[in-house]
Design an enzyme around this catalytic site. Structure first.
Site, PDB file in Angstrom:
ATOM      1  N   ASP A  27       0.873  -1.155   0.000  1.00 16.13           N
ATOM      2  CA  ASP A  27       0.000   0.000   0.000  1.00 16.13           C
ATOM      3  C   ASP A  27       0.923   1.221   0.000  1.00 16.13           C
ATOM      4  O   ASP A  27       2.129   1.094   0.273  1.00 16.13           O
ATOM      5  CB  ASP A  27      -0.896  -0.024   1.244  1.00 16.13           C
ATOM      6  CG  ASP A  27      -1.774   1.204   1.337  1.00 16.13           C
ATOM      7  OD1 ASP A  27      -2.395   1.566   0.327  1.00 16.13           O
ATOM      8  OD2 ASP A  27      -1.813   1.827   2.422  1.00 16.13           O
ATOM      9  N   ASP A  29       0.041   5.251   0.908  1.00 18.99           N
ATOM     10  CA  ASP A  29      -0.054   6.249   1.971  1.00 18.99           C
ATOM     11  C   ASP A  29      -0.106   5.585   3.337  1.00 18.99           C
ATOM     12  O   ASP A  29      -0.929   4.707   3.590  1.00 18.99           O
ATOM     13  CB  ASP A  29      -1.301   7.120   1.761  1.00 18.99           C
ATOM     14  CG  ASP A  29      -1.233   8.417   2.543  1.00 18.99           C
ATOM     15  OD1 ASP A  29      -0.116   8.879   2.820  1.00 18.99           O
ATOM     16  OD2 ASP A  29      -2.292   8.968   2.883  1.00 18.99           O
ATOM     17  N   LYS A 220      -9.417  -2.510  -2.579  1.00 16.55           N
ATOM     18  CA  LYS A 220      -9.194  -3.339  -1.398  1.00 16.55           C
ATOM     19  C   LYS A 220     -10.322  -3.124  -0.388  1.00 16.55           C
ATOM     20  O   LYS A 220     -10.740  -1.981  -0.200  1.00 16.55           O
ATOM     21  CB  LYS A 220      -7.847  -2.973  -0.752  1.00 16.55           C
ATOM     22  CG  LYS A 220      -6.649  -3.198  -1.638  1.00 16.55           C
ATOM     23  CD  LYS A 220      -5.362  -2.650  -1.002  1.00 16.55           C
ATOM     24  CE  LYS A 220      -5.358  -1.142  -0.931  1.00 16.55           C
ATOM     25  NZ  LYS A 220      -4.085  -0.583  -0.425  1.00 16.55           N
TER      26      LYS A 220
END
Length: 306
Positions: A27, A29, A220
């Site tokens: 991922d 951020d 997601k």
């Protein structure tokens, strides 16, 4: 490796975990950067993984950037990354509409210019980007002009979201043959200083409520995000590691797709959140419990450099 759920990753266990995988999905951020600043040590981790022969991918629910925009940002922050290694929901939504929905028509887009660009790259024309102002009375709203070529509604992050857009989406979705897709269900976007702003999930829920329909969600924890990567790079789930900072998106995606999972504590979720899921006894919440955790992904750097 046989380990207890949510083990602290340290020492030799770091090398053992890395040896057991050939691909790592990150991922963005809260994991490799915060805002416009790289997490300390993150570029070195990514670059060392790639130098050591691991395949690295960037998987994000953010729909406000194209793959190229992400690749440019990664490069500026010191990451060795290619555009085709980036899988954001702007791109993945376009792939979903093209390959799963087999869309033959236009999209009414509640979303960003980046989403429009990714759709156009797939040969899909989007309408609706930008402000849409309400006028007239309720009967006018119910009979707002619609493009007859629109065959799907796609909802992503839209800073211009309004009653007019909500109404127009509803009118399109009154046609049961109009397909309905959402980028992700994240309800809040955390910012520095314990601040937050509403996320795409709030907009999507509003459209779902108005239309009395459920969207097909691409981002997601939907397995489509992993399938999108795996279909292009032929990944073996058993040899993949998902690294994220959110239990309900990153870790749940990894668990549901059979990947090993690593939580980093530089973003949203905490060990207290993990422990609450562990105690719950709920099978769904158990899928949000990671295999491992670290304070920061920088902790795996010594194993890569040694």
């Amino acid at each position: 490796m046989a380990v207890s759920k949510c083990a602290r990753l340290s020492g030799a266990s770091i090398g053992d975990l890395l040896d057991s995988v050939d691909s790592v999905l990150f991922d963005c951020d809260g994991v490799i950067w915060r805002g416009d600043q790289a997490i300390p040590g993150a570029p070195e981790v990514i670059n060392s993984l790639k130098k050591g022969g691991k395949r690295v991918f960037f998987v994000t629910n953010n729909s406000t950037k194209t793959r190229k925009m992400y690749a440019d940002k990664l490069g500026k922050l010191g990451f060795n990354a290619r555009e085709d290694e980036v899988f954001g929901t702007a791109y993945c939504s376009a792939v979903y509409l093209k390959t799963v929905c087999k869309l033959d028509g236009k999209v009414y887009l509640i979303g960003s210019n980046a989403m429009r660009q990714e759709l156009e790259t797939m040969g899909i024309q989007a309408v609706g980007v930008g402000p849409d102002h309400i006028s007239g009375v309720q009967n006018d709203w119910a009979n707002v002009p619609l493009d007859p070529e629109v065959k799907a509604v796609l909802v992503g992050f839209d800073e211009h979201f309004s009653y007019a857009k909500l109404n127009r989406a509803l009118q399109y979705l009154c046609n049961p043959e109009c397909q309905f897709v959402g980028t992700n269900t994240d309800t809040r976007l955390p910012l520095e200083g314990d601040k937050a702003v509403p996320g795409t999930g709030c907009l999507l829920k509003a459209v779902e409520t108005a239309a009395q329909r459920q969207a097909q969600v691409v981002g997601k924890p939907s397995s489509f995000m992993f399938k999108c990567v795996a279909s292009q790079f032929v990944l073996d789930p058993n040899k993949c590691l998902m690294v994220g900072d959110r239990l309900d998106t990153d870790i749940m995606l990894g668990s549901s797709c059979g990947l090993k999972t690593l939580l980093t504590l530089t973003g949203v979720s905490t060990i207290a959140d993990v422990e609450a899921h562990q105690r719950s006894g709920c099978p769904i919440r158990q899928e949000m419990v990671p295999d491992y955790y670290v304070d920061s992904i920088a902790e795996i750097l010594p194993a890569l450099q040694g």
